[in-house]
Scaffold this motif. Structure first.
Motif, PDB file in Angstrom:
ATOM      1  N   ILE A  29     -16.892  30.012 -36.582  1.00 56.07           N
ATOM      2  CA  ILE A  29     -15.851  30.319 -35.593  1.00 56.07           C
ATOM      3  C   ILE A  29     -15.083  29.066 -35.187  1.00 56.07           C
ATOM      4  O   ILE A  29     -14.344  29.076 -34.210  1.00 56.07           O
ATOM      5  N   GLY A  30     -15.273  27.968 -35.940  1.00 56.12           N
ATOM      6  CA  GLY A  30     -14.467  26.773 -35.743  1.00 56.12           C
ATOM      7  C   GLY A  30     -14.941  25.819 -34.682  1.00 56.12           C
ATOM      8  O   GLY A  30     -14.324  24.774 -34.457  1.00 56.12           O
ATOM      9  N   GLN A  31     -16.055  26.118 -34.021  1.00 54.42           N
ATOM     10  CA  GLN A  31     -16.541  25.238 -32.962  1.00 54.42           C
ATOM     11  C   GLN A  31     -17.131  23.943 -33.495  1.00 54.42           C
ATOM     12  O   GLN A  31     -17.188  22.951 -32.774  1.00 54.42           O
ATOM     13  N   ALA A  32     -17.592  23.963 -34.722  1.00 57.45           N
ATOM     14  CA  ALA A  32     -18.249  22.792 -35.297  1.00 57.45           C
ATOM     15  C   ALA A  32     -18.035  22.796 -36.797  1.00 57.45           C
ATOM     16  O   ALA A  32     -17.788  23.840 -37.413  1.00 57.45           O
ATOM     17  N   GLY A  33     -18.160  21.618 -37.401  1.00 55.82           N
ATOM     18  CA  GLY A  33     -18.032  21.538 -38.842  1.00 55.82           C
ATOM     19  C   GLY A  33     -17.841  20.113 -39.300  1.00 55.82           C
ATOM     20  O   GLY A  33     -17.965  19.158 -38.525  1.00 55.82           O
ATOM     21  N   ALA A  34     -17.540  19.979 -40.576  1.00 54.07           N
ATOM     22  CA  ALA A  34     -17.276  18.669 -41.164  1.00 54.07           C
ATOM     23  C   ALA A  34     -16.344  18.856 -42.350  1.00 54.07           C
ATOM     24  O   ALA A  34     -16.400  19.876 -43.046  1.00 54.07           O
ATOM     25  N   THR A  35     -15.483  17.872 -42.568  1.00 51.29           N
ATOM     26  CA  THR A  35     -14.610  17.848 -43.736  1.00 51.29           C
ATOM     27  C   THR A  35     -14.716  16.477 -44.382  1.00 51.29           C
ATOM     28  O   THR A  35     -14.934  15.459 -43.701  1.00 51.29           O
ATOM     29  N   ASN A  79     -17.828  21.189 -30.822  1.00 52.45           N
ATOM     30  CA  ASN A  79     -17.107  21.349 -29.558  1.00 52.45           C
ATOM     31  C   ASN A  79     -16.170  20.160 -29.376  1.00 52.45           C
ATOM     32  O   ASN A  79     -15.368  19.878 -30.259  1.00 52.45           O
ATOM     33  N   ASP A  80     -16.283  19.391 -28.289  1.00 56.90           N
ATOM     34  CA  ASP A  80     -15.368  18.261 -28.133  1.00 56.90           C
ATOM     35  C   ASP A  80     -16.034  16.916 -28.405  1.00 56.90           C
ATOM     36  O   ASP A  80     -15.522  15.873 -27.997  1.00 56.90           O
ATOM     37  N   TRP A  81     -17.170  16.898 -29.095  1.00 56.33           N
ATOM     38  CA  TRP A  81     -17.729  15.662 -29.631  1.00 56.33           C
ATOM     39  C   TRP A  81     -17.156  15.473 -31.041  1.00 56.33           C
ATOM     40  O   TRP A  81     -17.033  16.437 -31.795  1.00 56.33           O
ATOM     41  N   ALA A  82     -16.867  14.225 -31.408  1.00 58.40           N
ATOM     42  CA  ALA A  82     -16.217  14.033 -32.707  1.00 58.40           C
ATOM     43  C   ALA A  82     -16.540  12.679 -33.318  1.00 58.40           C
ATOM     44  O   ALA A  82     -16.691  11.671 -32.616  1.00 58.40           O
ATOM     45  N   ALA A  87     -18.605  11.210 -27.533  1.00 64.24           N
ATOM     46  CA  ALA A  87     -19.474  12.272 -27.036  1.00 64.24           C
ATOM     47  C   ALA A  87     -19.586  12.110 -25.532  1.00 64.24           C
ATOM     48  O   ALA A  87     -19.221  11.073 -24.968  1.00 64.24           O
ATOM     49  N   HIS A  88     -20.139  13.127 -24.883  1.00 63.58           N
ATOM     50  CA  HIS A  88     -20.323  13.030 -23.432  1.00 63.58           C
ATOM     51  C   HIS A  88     -21.434  13.968 -22.994  1.00 63.58           C
ATOM     52  O   HIS A  88     -21.790  14.940 -23.678  1.00 63.58           O
ATOM     53  N   GLY A  89     -22.003  13.654 -21.840  1.00 64.70           N
ATOM     54  CA  GLY A  89     -22.968  14.514 -21.175  1.00 64.70           C
ATOM     55  C   GLY A  89     -22.594  14.649 -19.720  1.00 64.70           C
ATOM     56  O   GLY A  89     -21.485  14.275 -19.307  1.00 64.70           O
ATOM     57  N   ALA A  90     -23.512  15.142 -18.910  1.00 64.40           N
ATOM     58  CA  ALA A  90     -23.206  15.376 -17.498  1.00 64.40           C
ATOM     59  C   ALA A  90     -22.883  14.089 -16.757  1.00 64.40           C
ATOM     60  O   ALA A  90     -22.028  14.071 -15.865  1.00 64.40           O
ATOM     61  N   ASP A  91     -23.534  12.968 -17.125  1.00 59.75           N
ATOM     62  CA  ASP A  91     -23.386  11.723 -16.374  1.00 59.75           C
ATOM     63  C   ASP A  91     -22.959  10.539 -17.230  1.00 59.75           C
ATOM     64  O   ASP A  91     -23.043   9.387 -16.781  1.00 59.75           O
ATOM     65  N   PHE A  92     -22.538  10.779 -18.463  1.00 55.95           N
ATOM     66  CA  PHE A  92     -22.165   9.664 -19.327  1.00 55.95           C
ATOM     67  C   PHE A  92     -21.164  10.135 -20.364  1.00 55.95           C
ATOM     68  O   PHE A  92     -21.022  11.328 -20.641  1.00 55.95           O
ATOM     69  N   SER A  93     -20.500   9.167 -20.985  1.00 57.47           N
ATOM     70  CA  SER A  93     -19.679   9.417 -22.162  1.00 57.47           C
ATOM     71  C   SER A  93     -19.455   8.095 -22.861  1.00 57.47           C
ATOM     72  O   SER A  93     -19.735   7.021 -22.309  1.00 57.47           O
TER      73      SER A  93
END
Length: 363
Positions: free
Chosen positions: A130-136, A145-148, A167-173
């Motif tokens: 569904i396009g949320q994740a992958g690799a090319t 998602n929005d990690w890249a 990448a990011h989490g609740a208290d870091f990026s």
């Protein structure tokens, strides 16, 4: 109502898959519990770049994995980890056209940020169809998602030579730029990495030569950092041997420019399996078969309610290497669906340096 019910079934199915993964004492390797119908690694692989930087859907599991040792202007040390996993629920032939929720590809990501006083973790899940994740492979990109991890290599460069990583989490990026200063390293026997005397294996190569610059964001604000990074690419369809309970894996940047990768696959029924690779200061790479390097835990620490070997001695007698590793933060526990210890380490002894240690199966 029917559409909503289908979504709920898909979500519950996805959760069931991850629950099964997290129940495995072998951690990541246990995810590939059944290789029937999938391709298997064979000796003498012929890698093709950039194609092999992309996904291999005919294999059960693979990952794109980056660790970095970073330093701020005030001398404070940080470490980051970024991993994207792909796991297939069934074999997928090259002509497979399954889309959306029918795609057999499940993706999940882990991220961490560590300093001497803090350890942050995050995880995220997605379905590839569904396009949320992958690799090319070309242009190179790996995302969830929005990690890249996105390639920005120029003409004549390998697709992994220049990367943007976030990448990011609740208290870091973090947002980092990586630039390779040396060639790709094929692990094992020219990229065929044997995991036990019983013959389990993977395809495995690394890019251990990155210089890094960028910014990490913590609750106290942004911090500009520079440092070194290491990328691993690995794929297989075979689990570890049933008696292998987990691994202790090191990637080390030595002060003279050398690189050392070594891991111990712990075996409840016999001797542990310890292969390694070494890249000298002159850039010459050497495979070190099982038995050449000794890995010995020298101190355990109580971490998340369990005893974990956080300090190690590493000896490669023929190479004149006798070092000890000490963690920047002993409490670097990744309390995720698949729990494990992972964090930056410092190297002392015959060689100075820094690197990363990952330990699975201490559950």
């Amino acid at each position: 109502m029917i559409a909503k019910g289908m979504v709920h079934l898909c979500v519950w199915g996805l959760l069931a898959v991850f629950a099964a993964f997290s129940a495995s004492a072998q951690g990541f390797a246990g995810m590939a519990s059944d290789a029937e119908g999938f391709s298997l690694p064979r000796p003498n692989p012929e890698f093709s770049f950039p194609e092999d930087h992309g996904p291999h859907p005919d294999f059960r599991i693979e990952w794109w994995y980056v660790t970095a040792n970073l330093t701020a202007e005030d001398g404070r040390s940080y470490g980051i980890q970024w991993t994207l996993f792909r796991s297939a629920t069934r074999p997928e032939a090259p002509a497979d056209t399954a889309k959306g929720w029918a795609s057999p590809q499940i993706w999940f990501g882990h991220a961490g940020l560590t300093n001497a006083d803090q350890h942050f973790t995050a995880q995220t899940f997605a379905r590839g169809g569904i396009g949320q994740a992958g690799a090319t492979a070309a242009p190179f990109a790996a995302w969830i998602n929005d990690w890249a991890m996105t390639g920005r290599a120029g003409p004549g460069q390998d697709a992994l030579d220049r990367l943007d990583l976030s990448a990011h989490g609740a208290d870091f990026s973090y947002a980092l730029k990586l630039e390779a200063q040396g060639p790709i390293l094929r692990q094992g026997l020219d990229g065929y990495s044997v995991k036990s005397p019983r013959g389990q294996a993977s395809y495995y190569y690394s890019q251990p030569h990155y210089d890094v610059q960028g910014t990490v964001h913590l609750p106290g604000g942004p911090v500009v950092v520079t440092g070194q990074a290491w990328l691993d690419r690995e794929w297989s369809s075979q689990p570890l041997a049933p008696s292998q309970t987990g691994w202790d894996w090191f990637s080390l940047h030595l002060a003279d420019g050398a690189k050392l990768m070594v891991y111990r696959l712990r075996d409840a029924d016999g001797p542990d399996f310890i292969p390694a690779s070494f890249v000298g200061p002159d850039g010459a790479a050497r495979y070190l078969p099982d038995g050449d390097v000794e890995l010995t835990p020298i101190k355990t620490t109580r971490v998340a309610g369990r005893d974990v070997p956080t300090h190690w001695r590493v000896i490669w007698a023929d190479g004149g290497l006798d070092i000890e590793t000490e963690p920047v933060n002993t409490q670097a526990w990744m309390d995720l669906n698949v729990p494990y210890w992972e964090g930056p380490v410092r190297v002392t002894g015959t060689h100075q340096g820094q690197g990363y240690l990952e330990m699975t199966g201490y559950e």
